[in-house]
Design a protein around this motif. Sequence first.
Motif, PDB file in Angstrom:
ATOM      1  N   LEU A   1      37.530 -27.913 -11.837  1.00 15.43           N
ATOM      2  CA  LEU A   1      37.792 -28.972 -12.815  1.00 15.43           C
ATOM      3  C   LEU A   1      37.162 -28.580 -14.148  1.00 15.43           C
ATOM      4  O   LEU A   1      36.184 -27.837 -14.195  1.00 15.43           O
ATOM      5  N   SER A   2      37.736 -29.093 -15.230  1.00 18.38           N
ATOM      6  CA  SER A   2      37.126 -28.847 -16.539  1.00 18.38           C
ATOM      7  C   SER A   2      35.939 -29.789 -16.724  1.00 18.38           C
ATOM      8  O   SER A   2      35.797 -30.796 -16.005  1.00 18.38           O
ATOM      9  N   GLY A   3      35.095 -29.476 -17.685  1.00 17.50           N
ATOM     10  CA  GLY A   3      33.952 -30.331 -17.974  1.00 17.50           C
ATOM     11  C   GLY A   3      34.383 -31.751 -18.325  1.00 17.50           C
ATOM     12  O   GLY A   3      33.775 -32.720 -17.869  1.00 17.50           O
ATOM     13  N   GLY A   4      35.446 -31.856 -19.107  1.00 16.46           N
ATOM     14  CA  GLY A   4      35.952 -33.176 -19.489  1.00 16.46           C
ATOM     15  C   GLY A   4      36.444 -33.972 -18.287  1.00 16.46           C
ATOM     16  O   GLY A   4      36.207 -35.184 -18.191  1.00 16.46           O
TER      17      GLY A   4
ATOM     18  N   VAL B   1      34.560 -29.115 -23.512  1.00 20.43           N
ATOM     19  CA  VAL B   1      34.980 -29.816 -22.291  1.00 20.43           C
ATOM     20  C   VAL B   1      36.282 -29.261 -21.718  1.00 20.43           C
ATOM     21  O   VAL B   1      36.711 -29.685 -20.637  1.00 20.43           O
ATOM     22  N   SER B   2      36.913 -28.318 -22.412  1.00 17.94           N
ATOM     23  CA  SER B   2      38.172 -27.762 -21.905  1.00 17.94           C
ATOM     24  C   SER B   2      37.933 -26.640 -20.887  1.00 17.94           C
ATOM     25  O   SER B   2      38.839 -26.273 -20.136  1.00 17.94           O
ATOM     26  N   LYS B   3      36.719 -26.116 -20.843  1.00 18.02           N
ATOM     27  CA  LYS B   3      36.429 -24.997 -19.933  1.00 18.02           C
ATOM     28  C   LYS B   3      36.238 -25.477 -18.499  1.00 18.02           C
ATOM     29  O   LYS B   3      35.760 -26.591 -18.258  1.00 18.02           O
ATOM     30  N   LYS B   4      36.604 -24.611 -17.554  1.00 16.43           N
ATOM     31  CA  LYS B   4      36.383 -24.913 -16.142  1.00 16.43           C
ATOM     32  C   LYS B   4      34.883 -24.849 -15.834  1.00 16.43           C
ATOM     33  O   LYS B   4      34.149 -24.036 -16.410  1.00 16.43           O
TER      34      LYS B   4
ATOM     35  N   GLY C   1      22.703 -24.733 -18.315  1.00 12.50           N
ATOM     36  CA  GLY C   1      22.527 -25.700 -19.405  1.00 12.50           C
ATOM     37  C   GLY C   1      23.766 -26.535 -19.649  1.00 12.50           C
ATOM     38  O   GLY C   1      23.682 -27.749 -19.863  1.00 12.50           O
ATOM     39  N   ASN C   2      24.948 -25.908 -19.593  1.00 14.48           N
ATOM     40  CA  ASN C   2      26.192 -26.654 -19.808  1.00 14.48           C
ATOM     41  C   ASN C   2      26.489 -27.603 -18.646  1.00 14.48           C
ATOM     42  O   ASN C   2      27.055 -28.679 -18.852  1.00 14.48           O
ATOM     43  N   ARG C   3      26.098 -27.211 -17.431  1.00 15.28           N
ATOM     44  CA  ARG C   3      26.271 -28.134 -16.301  1.00 15.28           C
ATOM     45  C   ARG C   3      25.387 -29.375 -16.499  1.00 15.28           C
ATOM     46  O   ARG C   3      25.799 -30.495 -16.205  1.00 15.28           O
TER      47      ARG C   3
END
Length: 303
Positions: free
Chosen positions: A93-96, A125-128, A135-137
């Motif tokens: 799933l993407s971040g969004g 938020v478009s990245k898987k 950090g992004n998680r």
Amino acid sequence: MVQPVVEIKQLQKHFGKFQALKDITLTVNTGEVFGFIGPNGAGKSTTIRTLLGILKKSGGTATIFGQDVWRDAVAIHKRLAYVPGDVYLWPNLSGGEVIDLFLKLNDQKHSSRTDELIKAFELDVSKKCHTYSKGNRQKVALIAAFSTAADLYIFDEPTSGLDPLMEEIFQQQVLALKAAGKSVLLSSHILSEVEHMCDRIGIIRDGRIIETGTLDDMRQLSRTQVTVTAVKSVKQLADNPAVHGFKQTGDKATFAVDSEALGAVIAALAPLEVKTLQSTPPTLEDLFMRYYNQQEATADEQH
């Protein structure tokens, strides 16, 4: 009398013969940011998992909103937001999509506030999710939590993996929750983070709360660092029982003073024709190390 949002009394948790929590007693009040500090392995996460109803307590009591954390977990969870120290996301799933899913699970919707947070935390938020760094998680979970209209926010080492700029954004968002009258339980080992945001602090060591109070209360029991230059010699202060670690280089002396005796030491300096005087109150790190060292000394005496 106002009911505390979180109330824990003599909480215990055993894993077989190992006693992870021995005596945890603390409260978090409405509109308060409570800092829960201690090193890894002290029992912070075990306490929080027990509060969330993930673990069943072995003894004592624990309530949130006046409800039992184990029996009433479902009702309690509808009114809180939680971010752990290590977030695992659905990799494809993407971040969004994950943010929206977290919100939906809490009966919330993606809002303009969500968009503001995505921009503030600079998350693509478009990245898987499988492409995200740690950090992004963390950012995904924080954005979802801060987007949620909750009464209690529980953060367990939430800035793990974030860079200093993002830590500052996190702190701003917590202070905004506080200003809105929300309650926050923040577990952290970053003492500057706790010092900046928290109204009260609980120090945990080896499964026990060893001290709770405001930072000002704790500072009263610790030492203030003093640097002074004077026309006359200040060496006589080295013999004062409230003065510690006295060092002199030329006409400059540095030492620590028990905060409760600071006035008396300043009075003793007055006749010595002080030229410069600088006093620095103890930081949270100073307090933390003093309490820990005291506890270790007590433990050594008992063995």
